[in-house]
Design a protein around this motif. Structure first.
Motif, PDB file in Angstrom:
ATOM      1  N   GLY A  53      11.019  -8.678  -9.618  1.00 28.68           N
ATOM      2  CA  GLY A  53      10.589  -9.215 -10.753  1.00 28.68           C
ATOM      3  C   GLY A  53       9.263  -9.782 -11.106  1.00 28.68           C
ATOM      4  O   GLY A  53       8.843 -10.326 -11.933  1.00 28.68           O
ATOM      5  N   ALA A  54       8.313  -9.469 -10.165  1.00 28.84           N
ATOM      6  CA  ALA A  54       6.935  -9.444 -10.173  1.00 28.84           C
ATOM      7  C   ALA A  54       6.403  -9.255 -11.605  1.00 28.84           C
ATOM      8  O   ALA A  54       6.810  -7.795 -11.907  1.00 28.84           O
ATOM      9  CB  ALA A  54       6.206  -9.066  -9.069  1.00 28.84           C
ATOM     10  N   ALA A  55       5.488  -9.423 -12.065  1.00 29.95           N
ATOM     11  CA  ALA A  55       4.667  -9.106 -13.385  1.00 29.95           C
ATOM     12  C   ALA A  55       3.786  -7.911 -12.868  1.00 29.95           C
ATOM     13  O   ALA A  55       3.192  -7.218 -13.625  1.00 29.95           O
ATOM     14  CB  ALA A  55       3.991 -10.050 -14.019  1.00 29.95           C
ATOM     15  N   GLY A  56       3.122  -8.240 -11.658  1.00 28.64           N
ATOM     16  CA  GLY A  56       2.038  -7.306 -11.232  1.00 28.64           C
ATOM     17  C   GLY A  56       2.088  -7.335  -9.947  1.00 28.64           C
ATOM     18  O   GLY A  56       2.608  -8.228  -9.077  1.00 28.64           O
ATOM     19  N   VAL A  57       1.643  -6.152  -9.097  1.00 27.39           N
ATOM     20  CA  VAL A  57       1.543  -5.781  -7.863  1.00 27.39           C
ATOM     21  C   VAL A  57       0.260  -5.726  -7.325  1.00 27.39           C
ATOM     22  O   VAL A  57      -0.434  -5.310  -8.057  1.00 27.39           O
ATOM     23  CB  VAL A  57       2.472  -5.143  -7.034  1.00 27.39           C
ATOM     24  N   LEU A  58      -0.393  -6.377  -6.313  1.00 23.82           N
ATOM     25  CA  LEU A  58      -1.702  -6.160  -5.762  1.00 23.82           C
ATOM     26  C   LEU A  58      -1.465  -5.050  -4.808  1.00 23.82           C
ATOM     27  O   LEU A  58      -0.701  -5.182  -3.837  1.00 23.82           O
ATOM     28  CB  LEU A  58      -2.227  -7.416  -5.148  1.00 23.82           C
ATOM     29  N   VAL A  59      -2.489  -4.117  -4.887  1.00 26.67           N
ATOM     30  CA  VAL A  59      -2.497  -2.983  -3.855  1.00 26.67           C
ATOM     31  C   VAL A  59      -3.690  -3.050  -3.077  1.00 26.67           C
ATOM     32  O   VAL A  59      -4.867  -3.151  -3.430  1.00 26.67           O
ATOM     33  CB  VAL A  59      -2.616  -1.705  -4.814  1.00 26.67           C
ATOM     34  N   GLY A  60      -3.327  -2.827  -1.760  1.00 23.88           N
ATOM     35  CA  GLY A  60      -4.528  -3.116  -0.787  1.00 23.88           C
ATOM     36  C   GLY A  60      -4.347  -4.352   0.087  1.00 23.88           C
ATOM     37  O   GLY A  60      -3.291  -5.111  -0.047  1.00 23.88           O
ATOM     38  N   PHE A  61      -5.058  -4.673   0.969  1.00 24.78           N
ATOM     39  CA  PHE A  61      -5.162  -5.612   1.819  1.00 24.78           C
ATOM     40  C   PHE A  61      -6.120  -6.789   1.452  1.00 24.78           C
ATOM     41  O   PHE A  61      -6.487  -7.690   2.231  1.00 24.78           O
ATOM     42  CB  PHE A  61      -5.078  -5.365   3.280  1.00 24.78           C
ATOM     43  N   ALA A 106      -2.547   5.599  -6.026  1.00 29.07           N
ATOM     44  CA  ALA A 106      -1.626   6.513  -6.668  1.00 29.07           C
ATOM     45  C   ALA A 106      -0.310   6.390  -6.302  1.00 29.07           C
ATOM     46  O   ALA A 106       0.487   6.531  -7.086  1.00 29.07           O
ATOM     47  CB  ALA A 106      -2.379   7.823  -6.387  1.00 29.07           C
ATOM     48  N   ASP A 107       0.084   5.819  -5.218  1.00 35.08           N
ATOM     49  CA  ASP A 107       1.358   5.893  -4.462  1.00 35.08           C
ATOM     50  C   ASP A 107       2.175   4.787  -5.308  1.00 35.08           C
ATOM     51  O   ASP A 107       3.070   4.855  -5.672  1.00 35.08           O
ATOM     52  CB  ASP A 107       1.334   5.541  -3.183  1.00 35.08           C
ATOM     53  N   VAL A 108       1.292   3.452  -5.378  1.00 27.46           N
ATOM     54  CA  VAL A 108       2.066   2.386  -6.121  1.00 27.46           C
ATOM     55  C   VAL A 108       2.259   2.561  -7.615  1.00 27.46           C
ATOM     56  O   VAL A 108       2.899   2.223  -8.101  1.00 27.46           O
ATOM     57  CB  VAL A 108       1.146   1.023  -5.925  1.00 27.46           C
ATOM     58  N   ALA A 109       0.940   3.487  -8.164  1.00 28.99           N
ATOM     59  CA  ALA A 109       1.453   3.782  -9.535  1.00 28.99           C
ATOM     60  C   ALA A 109       2.437   4.697 -10.024  1.00 28.99           C
ATOM     61  O   ALA A 109       3.288   4.576 -10.825  1.00 28.99           O
ATOM     62  CB  ALA A 109       0.147   4.518 -10.259  1.00 28.99           C
ATOM     63  N   ALA A 110       2.951   5.550  -8.879  1.00 30.44           N
ATOM     64  CA  ALA A 110       3.995   6.248  -9.021  1.00 30.44           C
ATOM     65  C   ALA A 110       5.334   5.669  -8.674  1.00 30.44           C
ATOM     66  O   ALA A 110       6.160   5.703  -9.510  1.00 30.44           O
ATOM     67  CB  ALA A 110       4.105   7.307  -7.821  1.00 30.44           C
ATOM     68  N   ALA A 169       0.889  -1.488  -0.011  1.00 24.60           N
ATOM     69  CA  ALA A 169       0.103   0.003   0.199  1.00 24.60           C
ATOM     70  C   ALA A 169       0.852   1.401  -0.139  1.00 24.60           C
ATOM     71  O   ALA A 169       0.233   2.214  -0.037  1.00 24.60           O
ATOM     72  CB  ALA A 169      -1.105   0.256   1.160  1.00 24.60           C
ATOM     73  N   THR A 170       2.027   1.217   0.064  1.00 23.85           N
ATOM     74  CA  THR A 170       2.952   2.390  -0.176  1.00 23.85           C
ATOM     75  C   THR A 170       4.019   2.138  -1.245  1.00 23.85           C
ATOM     76  O   THR A 170       4.203   1.114  -2.063  1.00 23.85           O
ATOM     77  CB  THR A 170       3.808   2.550   1.083  1.00 23.85           C
ATOM     78  N   HIS A 171       4.468   3.505  -1.602  1.00 18.31           N
ATOM     79  CA  HIS A 171       5.403   3.619  -2.766  1.00 18.31           C
ATOM     80  C   HIS A 171       6.757   2.751  -2.506  1.00 18.31           C
ATOM     81  O   HIS A 171       7.148   1.785  -3.588  1.00 18.31           O
ATOM     82  CB  HIS A 171       5.810   5.049  -2.813  1.00 18.31           C
ATOM     83  N   GLN A 172       7.095   2.854  -1.409  1.00 19.44           N
ATOM     84  CA  GLN A 172       8.273   2.105  -1.136  1.00 19.44           C
ATOM     85  C   GLN A 172       8.231   0.605  -1.041  1.00 19.44           C
ATOM     86  O   GLN A 172       9.189  -0.160  -1.629  1.00 19.44           O
ATOM     87  CB  GLN A 172       9.089   2.479   0.286  1.00 19.44           C
ATOM     88  N   ALA A 173       7.429   0.099  -0.509  1.00 21.86           N
ATOM     89  CA  ALA A 173       6.915  -1.508  -0.506  1.00 21.86           C
ATOM     90  C   ALA A 173       6.809  -1.897  -1.865  1.00 21.86           C
ATOM     91  O   ALA A 173       7.065  -2.919  -2.238  1.00 21.86           O
ATOM     92  CB  ALA A 173       5.960  -1.562   0.497  1.00 21.86           C
ATOM     93  N   ALA A 174       5.859  -1.040  -2.552  1.00 20.67           N
ATOM     94  CA  ALA A 174       5.811  -1.599  -4.060  1.00 20.67           C
ATOM     95  C   ALA A 174       6.797  -1.359  -4.755  1.00 20.67           C
ATOM     96  O   ALA A 174       7.214  -2.336  -5.593  1.00 20.67           O
ATOM     97  CB  ALA A 174       4.385  -0.503  -4.668  1.00 20.67           C
ATOM     98  N   LEU A 175       7.730  -0.624  -4.385  1.00 26.33           N
ATOM     99  CA  LEU A 175       9.192  -0.506  -5.706  1.00 26.33           C
ATOM    100  C   LEU A 175       9.935  -1.597  -5.251  1.00 26.33           C
ATOM    101  O   LEU A 175      10.495  -2.366  -6.040  1.00 26.33           O
ATOM    102  CB  LEU A 175       9.703   0.751  -5.082  1.00 26.33           C
TER     103      LEU A 175
END
Length: 367
Positions: free
Chosen positions: A207-215, A238-242, A195-201
């Motif tokens: 190497g993940a093809a996609g990330v799930l946002v949220g819980f 929006a944070d993960v899209a960034a 759910a955050t920019h840093q965790a998503a990055l």
């Protein structure tokens, strides 16, 4: 801008989908001219809708049904379909439980071990139907069953938990090394939630093809009440899209797909999720209302039967219509729980966009 909560604590203001609205533009289009297609790795889908791996929503039959309708069904490989040869009587029992009995009985039902041969059988059933095959495991079970899943011919591997990090630390067991694991697999992996920019990055760097946002869980989730953990979804997406944009630059052009997972209960939420930067949405409750759903109008996720600390509940949503009508209408209710794709098309047409990636740039306002 940080807001002072008290002398010793500051916090950032964040927004839920209900807090924002999409702004019409000077140009409009016909809904028939809009494309809702998206592609992840080699797999193209006509609609940006992924069904959550929840027993109340996804069986092999409904995963096949959704695949033929242009979406992606993800089956829970730790659910009833991989614990029992015939889970239908148990699904009927769960639908008939009194609310005060539900959690205890769910914990007992899901105490049955997961069976590798049933994982193989269920995935083969979906593959034989000719649709894209996707299955989900929790991070805790991924090492144990990953090879079985890959050997069974899965197309997309989903690792889904309440919160999944690239740097899990444990003093008791060796944690899953996501980067090493994904590198060794021959199939694309979708991983989350985050759910955050840093965790998503960090997840993107594995190497993940996609990330799930949220819980995940959404309507059936009680994580906020039990753990006090939550991030409003508009800000999270929006944070993960960034982070996706930053990783695109960092990696020299590698695009990681962002999938909103949670709080997408109505068609307006779907449109807002993509407006905030999502490529697709993972939904549970809209499909739980479908007449063909295994839960018979009841809805629950893996959090509801956790053996030590349940963070979800079985809820009664009732039924509104078929899977097809939930996705494409016609709608018989005015609350956004039917014709999800038709509403998305109209939102895109009203704002003048014909492609999902273009629609991610639409203007939004805080209400």
């Amino acid at each position: 801008m940080d807001i002072e909560i008290g002398a010793a604590k500051r916090g950032r203001r964040a927004y839920a989908f209900d807090d924002i609205a999409i702004v019409p533009s000077r140009r409009t289009r016909d809904p028939e001219e809009v494309s809702t297609a998206w592609q992840i790795d080699a797999y193209r889908f006509e609609i940006p809708v992924v069904a959550a791996p929840m027993d109340s929503v996804m069986s092999p039959e409904t995963a096949i049904m959704l695949g033929k309708l242009g979406g992606l069904g993800v089956i829970d490989l730790e659910g009833l379909w991989t614990r029992y040869e015939d889970p239908l009587p148990l699904l009927e029992e769960v639908a008939g439980l009194e609310p005060r009995e539900a959690t205890i009985r769910l914990q007992k039902i899901y105490d049955e071990p997961v069976k590798a041969e049933l994982i193989h059988e269920r995935l083969k059933q979906i593959r034989d139907a000719g649709v894209t095959v996707a299955g989900a495991l929790s991070p805790q079970r991924t090492k144990q069953f990953a090879q079985t899943v890959v050997d069974s011919g899965v197309d997309l591997f989903v690792i889904r938990g309440t919160t999944v990090s690239a740097e899990h630390v444990s003093g008791q067991t060796e944690p899953l090394n996501l980067k090493e694991f994904i590198y060794e697999l021959d199939v694309p992996v979708i991983v989350g939630g985050c759910a955050t920019h840093q965790a998503a990055l960090h997840l993107m760097r594995t190497g993940a093809a996609g990330v799930l946002v949220g819980f995940g869980g959404g309507a059936a989730h009680t994580t906020r009440q039990v753990l006090g953990v939550a991030v409003p979804m508009a800000s999270a997406v929006a944070d993960v899209a960034a982070a996706r944009r930053d990783y695109l630059d960092e990696s020299g052009g590698r695009y990681v797909h962002v999938i909103a997972d949670g709080s997408v209960g109505r068609s307006g939420d779907l449109a807002k999720a993509i407006a905030c930067g999502a490529d697709a949405v993972m939904v549970g409750s809209p499909f739980a209302r479908a007449e063909e759903a295994p839960g018979r109008g009841f809805h629950w996720g893996a959090e509801a039967w956790h053996s030590d600390l349940p963070r979800g509940q079985r809820i009664d949503l009732g039924t509104v219509g078929s899977f097809e009508s939930v996705l494409f209408g016609p709608s018989t209710v005015p609350d956004g729980t039917m014709n999800l794709v038709g509403a998305l098309r109209r939102a895109m047409a009203t704002t003048g966009y014909t492609e999902l990636k273009e629609f991610q740039r639409v203007e939004v306002v805080v209400q």
